[in-house]
Design a protein around this motif. Sequence first.
Motif, PDB file in Angstrom:
ATOM      1  N   GLY A 242      34.441  49.769  41.650  1.00 24.77           N
ATOM      2  CA  GLY A 242      33.565  50.155  43.601  1.00 24.77           C
ATOM      3  C   GLY A 242      32.140  49.006  43.538  1.00 24.77           C
ATOM      4  O   GLY A 242      30.356  49.287  43.857  1.00 24.77           O
TER       5      GLY A 242
ATOM      6  N   ASN B  83      33.058  36.115  46.521  1.00 23.56           N
ATOM      7  CA  ASN B  83      32.102  37.076  46.702  1.00 23.56           C
ATOM      8  C   ASN B  83      31.148  35.726  47.714  1.00 23.56           C
ATOM      9  O   ASN B  83      31.237  35.385  47.292  1.00 23.56           O
ATOM     10  CB  ASN B  83      30.751  37.457  45.505  1.00 23.56           C
ATOM     11  CG  ASN B  83      29.644  38.563  45.525  1.00 23.56           C
ATOM     12  OD1 ASN B  83      30.001  38.763  46.213  1.00 23.56           O
ATOM     13  ND2 ASN B  83      29.290  37.861  44.911  1.00 23.56           N
TER      14      ASN B  83
ATOM     15  N   ASP C 249      35.357  54.714  41.029  1.00 21.87           N
ATOM     16  CA  ASP C 249      34.431  54.428  40.140  1.00 21.87           C
ATOM     17  C   ASP C 249      34.377  55.298  38.955  1.00 21.87           C
ATOM     18  O   ASP C 249      35.166  56.510  38.970  1.00 21.87           O
ATOM     19  CB  ASP C 249      33.447  53.729  40.685  1.00 21.87           C
ATOM     20  CG  ASP C 249      33.077  52.022  39.880  1.00 21.87           C
ATOM     21  OD1 ASP C 249      32.631  52.499  38.086  1.00 21.87           O
ATOM     22  OD2 ASP C 249      32.703  50.859  40.328  1.00 21.87           O
TER      23      ASP C 249
ATOM     24  N   LYS D 278      22.193  41.715  41.032  1.00 22.39           N
ATOM     25  CA  LYS D 278      22.458  43.304  40.898  1.00 22.39           C
ATOM     26  C   LYS D 278      21.826  44.520  40.462  1.00 22.39           C
ATOM     27  O   LYS D 278      21.338  44.898  40.918  1.00 22.39           O
ATOM     28  CB  LYS D 278      24.028  43.735  40.702  1.00 22.39           C
ATOM     29  CG  LYS D 278      24.366  42.761  39.296  1.00 22.39           C
ATOM     30  CD  LYS D 278      25.535  43.429  38.485  1.00 22.39           C
ATOM     31  CE  LYS D 278      26.232  42.721  37.942  1.00 22.39           C
ATOM     32  NZ  LYS D 278      28.115  42.549  37.815  1.00 22.39           N
TER      33      LYS D 278
ATOM     34  N   MET E 121      32.527  43.364  43.621  1.00 20.06           N
ATOM     35  CA  MET E 121      33.661  42.918  44.088  1.00 20.06           C
ATOM     36  C   MET E 121      34.785  43.899  45.292  1.00 20.06           C
ATOM     37  O   MET E 121      34.938  43.911  46.316  1.00 20.06           O
ATOM     38  CB  MET E 121      34.668  42.723  43.525  1.00 20.06           C
ATOM     39  CG  MET E 121      34.422  40.637  42.396  1.00 20.06           C
ATOM     40  SD  MET E 121      33.882  39.803  44.119  1.00 20.06           S
ATOM     41  CE  MET E 121      35.166  39.280  44.656  1.00 20.06           C
ATOM     42  N   GLY E 122      34.783  45.281  44.575  1.00 20.88           N
ATOM     43  CA  GLY E 122      35.780  45.900  44.644  1.00 20.88           C
ATOM     44  C   GLY E 122      35.077  47.240  46.021  1.00 20.88           C
ATOM     45  O   GLY E 122      35.981  46.610  46.767  1.00 20.88           O
TER      46      GLY E 122
ATOM     47  N   LYS F 226      41.097  46.522  30.721  1.00 20.20           N
ATOM     48  CA  LYS F 226      41.655  46.480  31.806  1.00 20.20           C
ATOM     49  C   LYS F 226      43.713  46.692  31.800  1.00 20.20           C
ATOM     50  O   LYS F 226      43.921  47.242  32.109  1.00 20.20           O
ATOM     51  CB  LYS F 226      42.401  45.068  32.309  1.00 20.20           C
ATOM     52  CG  LYS F 226      40.815  44.662  33.725  1.00 20.20           C
ATOM     53  CD  LYS F 226      40.675  42.955  33.733  1.00 20.20           C
ATOM     54  CE  LYS F 226      39.510  41.877  34.498  1.00 20.20           C
ATOM     55  NZ  LYS F 226      38.429  42.941  35.604  1.00 20.20           N
TER      56      LYS F 226
ATOM     57  N   ILE G 234      37.182  45.808  38.039  1.00 17.46           N
ATOM     58  CA  ILE G 234      36.736  46.243  37.080  1.00 17.46           C
ATOM     59  C   ILE G 234      36.160  45.488  36.347  1.00 17.46           C
ATOM     60  O   ILE G 234      36.203  44.506  36.684  1.00 17.46           O
ATOM     61  CB  ILE G 234      37.161  47.314  36.408  1.00 17.46           C
ATOM     62  CG1 ILE G 234      37.948  47.083  35.158  1.00 17.46           C
ATOM     63  CG2 ILE G 234      37.783  48.654  37.100  1.00 17.46           C
ATOM     64  CD1 ILE G 234      38.628  47.769  33.992  1.00 17.46           C
TER      65      ILE G 234
ATOM     66  N   TYR H 280      39.919  37.392  45.388  1.00 23.42           N
ATOM     67  CA  TYR H 280      38.595  37.810  45.959  1.00 23.42           C
ATOM     68  C   TYR H 280      37.120  36.658  45.645  1.00 23.42           C
ATOM     69  O   TYR H 280      36.934  36.550  44.517  1.00 23.42           O
ATOM     70  CB  TYR H 280      38.051  38.861  46.781  1.00 23.42           C
ATOM     71  CG  TYR H 280      39.562  39.326  47.294  1.00 23.42           C
ATOM     72  CD1 TYR H 280      39.721  39.354  48.745  1.00 23.42           C
ATOM     73  CD2 TYR H 280      40.393  40.191  46.236  1.00 23.42           C
ATOM     74  CE1 TYR H 280      40.804  40.259  49.585  1.00 23.42           C
ATOM     75  CE2 TYR H 280      42.003  40.816  46.848  1.00 23.42           C
ATOM     76  CZ  TYR H 280      42.097  40.505  48.598  1.00 23.42           C
ATOM     77  OH  TYR H 280      42.725  41.399  48.449  1.00 23.42           O
TER      78      TYR H 280
HETATM   79  N1  LIG Z   1      30.701  38.672  40.914  1.00 21.53           N
HETATM   80  C1  LIG Z   1      31.927  38.014  41.699  1.00 21.53           C
HETATM   81  O1  LIG Z   1      31.488  37.175  42.037  1.00 21.53           O
HETATM   82  C2  LIG Z   1      33.385  37.995  41.485  1.00 21.53           C
HETATM   83  C3  LIG Z   1      34.128  37.349  41.975  1.00 21.53           C
HETATM   84  C4  LIG Z   1      35.881  37.456  42.038  1.00 21.53           C
HETATM   85  C5  LIG Z   1      36.041  38.148  40.980  1.00 21.53           C
HETATM   86  N2  LIG Z   1      35.303  39.429  40.143  1.00 21.53           N
HETATM   87  C6  LIG Z   1      36.043  40.183  38.931  1.00 21.53           C
HETATM   88  O2  LIG Z   1      35.779  41.114  39.336  1.00 21.53           O
HETATM   89  C7  LIG Z   1      35.643  42.294  38.618  1.00 21.53           C
HETATM   90  C8  LIG Z   1      35.169  43.321  38.864  1.00 21.53           C
HETATM   91  O3  LIG Z   1      33.686  42.013  38.706  1.00 21.53           O
HETATM   92  P1  LIG Z   1      32.279  43.050  39.895  1.00 21.53           P
HETATM   93  O4  LIG Z   1      31.531  41.660  40.209  1.00 21.53           O
HETATM   94  O5  LIG Z   1      32.242  43.483  40.839  1.00 21.53           O
HETATM   95  O6  LIG Z   1      31.178  43.538  38.717  1.00 21.53           O
HETATM   96  P2  LIG Z   1      30.644  44.721  38.656  1.00 21.53           P
HETATM   97  O7  LIG Z   1      29.576  45.193  37.418  1.00 21.53           O
HETATM   98  O8  LIG Z   1      29.685  44.574  40.267  1.00 21.53           O
HETATM   99  O9  LIG Z   1      31.408  45.992  38.748  1.00 21.53           O
HETATM  100  C9  LIG Z   1      32.067  46.444  37.976  1.00 21.53           C
HETATM  101  C10 LIG Z   1      32.463  47.725  38.608  1.00 21.53           C
HETATM  102  O10 LIG Z   1      34.063  48.647  37.813  1.00 21.53           O
HETATM  103  C11 LIG Z   1      33.388  49.809  37.687  1.00 21.53           C
HETATM  104  N3  LIG Z   1      34.047  50.034  35.990  1.00 21.53           N
HETATM  105  C12 LIG Z   1      34.050  49.709  34.258  1.00 21.53           C
HETATM  106  N4  LIG Z   1      34.832  49.800  34.204  1.00 21.53           N
HETATM  107  C13 LIG Z   1      35.850  51.152  34.537  1.00 21.53           C
HETATM  108  C14 LIG Z   1      36.885  51.799  34.662  1.00 21.53           C
HETATM  109  N5  LIG Z   1      37.828  51.714  33.883  1.00 21.53           N
HETATM  110  N6  LIG Z   1      37.434  52.708  35.538  1.00 21.53           N
HETATM  111  C15 LIG Z   1      37.227  52.603  37.624  1.00 21.53           C
HETATM  112  N7  LIG Z   1      35.375  51.800  37.475  1.00 21.53           N
HETATM  113  C16 LIG Z   1      35.048  50.799  36.153  1.00 21.53           C
HETATM  114  C17 LIG Z   1      32.216  49.941  37.054  1.00 21.53           C
HETATM  115  O11 LIG Z   1      30.904  51.112  36.801  1.00 21.53           O
HETATM  116  C18 LIG Z   1      31.508  48.633  38.210  1.00 21.53           C
HETATM  117  O12 LIG Z   1      30.914  49.401  38.868  1.00 21.53           O
HETATM  118  C19 LIG Z   1      35.708  41.353  37.298  1.00 21.53           C
HETATM  119  O13 LIG Z   1      36.402  41.222  36.738  1.00 21.53           O
HETATM  120  C20 LIG Z   1      35.461  40.069  37.296  1.00 21.53           C
HETATM  121  O14 LIG Z   1      35.570  38.669  37.405  1.00 21.53           O
HETATM  122  C21 LIG Z   1      33.760  38.893  40.564  1.00 21.53           C
END
Ligand SMILES: NC(=O)c1ccc[n+]([C@@H]2O[C@H](COP(=O)([O-])OP(=O)(O)OC[C@H]3O[C@@H](n4cnc5c(N)ncnc54)[C@H](O)[C@@H]3O)[C@@H](O)[C@H]2O)c1
Length: 310
Positions: A30, A168, A52, A300, A33-34, A122, A115, A166
Amino acid sequence: MSQPFRIISRSFSSSAVRQSVIKNVTIIGGGLMGAGIAQVAASTGHNVVMVDQNDEILSKSKANIAKSLQRVVKKKFAEKPQEGEAFVSDVLNRLQTNTDAVDSVKNTDLVIEAIVENLDVKKQLFAALDKAAPQSAIFASNTSSIPIKEIAVSTSRLDRFGGLHYFNPVPMMKLVEVIRIPETSDETFNSLLSFGKAMGKVTVNCKDTPGFIVNRLLVPYMMEAVRMVERGEATPQDIDTAMKLGAGYPMGPFELTDYVGLDTCKFIMDGWSQKFPDNPLFAQSPLLNKYVAEGKLGNKVGEGFYKTKK
Ligand SMILES: NC(=O)c1ccc[n+]([C@@H]2O[C@H](COP(=O)([O-])OP(=O)(O)OC[C@H]3O[C@@H](n4cnc5c(N)ncnc54)[C@H](O)[C@@H]3O)[C@@H](O)[C@H]2O)c1
Ligand SMILES: C[C@H](O)CC(=O)SCCNC(=O)CCNC(=O)[C@H](O)C(C)(C)COP(=O)(O)OP(=O)(O)OC[C@H]1O[C@@H](n2cnc3c(N)ncnc32)[C@H](O)[C@@H]1OP(=O)(O)O
């Protein structure tokens, strides 16, 4: 907003496109991205469970979604504020949260994992979900840089596995990259494409190559900007100004790195530099690593290359 798709031919006519009905969606993670994916999936009529690690994180995710929805309705329902309120309330009613990932997938049609960008974490997650989710459920990862196949092998459903990547901020960015591995069935791939469209996105297809399309071009560009600063050629401010005014980008590379998260950029570079040590485009950056070690992860946390409001 478009409705969730309901295609759906299980007929055996040669022209029929076989795909599954996707109504119940589980988003694991959450964060940046989530929360964005959950918001848009619920906004387009899907029942969403967002997962989360604890309730505190989920409360922040929900607050971010509520804030983002207000920005959306301010424009979309500018003349009809009551309809805007009803829309927000409908979206929030379709959005549940859970701290137990395994419990959250029992009735799901589609799991989207968003995540931390770490292969082992993962894989561990998907292996557990594979045992609990219905046989028919499709799994997808939103990974930025990890090969989908390397994640998918933790499950017994390679034919029902793919990538949905997706961008951001998800409510604003119109693209989703849809990635198939050799084992992804046509039915799964068609279902993922239709789901992306049902979320109001434009889809592009891509093989399971490093960074897919966008990140394979965008991340080396962002990293070269950091290297320009390392070489003392220009400041982050001047590089950002140059790329916005000279190349028409909405954000300069340093604003964008702060926006994406320096930790996520480092996870991407760590993976690629290990896997492709001879490719200078994927070389580690001491400056990026220093900022991450100092906890300057970007918007963030309120500070990255720039100080920003949290
Ligand atoms: N930030 C970006 O611009 C972007 C864009 C596209 C894809 N992504 C990908 O999306 C994914 C998430 O990135 P983000 O930027 O949202 O990261 P983020 O750090 O904002 O969020 C990750 C979330 O995952 C949660 N989490 C971690 N391990 C977990 C688990 N085992 N079970 C449940 N929740 C868990 C964390 O508590 C955190 O809230 C990554 O793989 C990233 O590479 C990121
Ligand atoms: C690394 C990964 O794997 C892949 C990636 O995701 S790479 C990153 C891809 N993303 C990008 O490249 C983003 C580049 N930046 C942009 O496109 C634009 O700067 C932007 C759309 C984020 C913001 O637009 P911009 O005009 O610069 O700023 P801003 O004035 O704050 O926003 C304009 C409008 O966008 C909307 N908006 C922006 N962010 C929003 C959000 N999170 N939710 C809802 N609406 C939002 C709002 O309507 C806002 O109007 P408002 O101020 O009245 O609320």
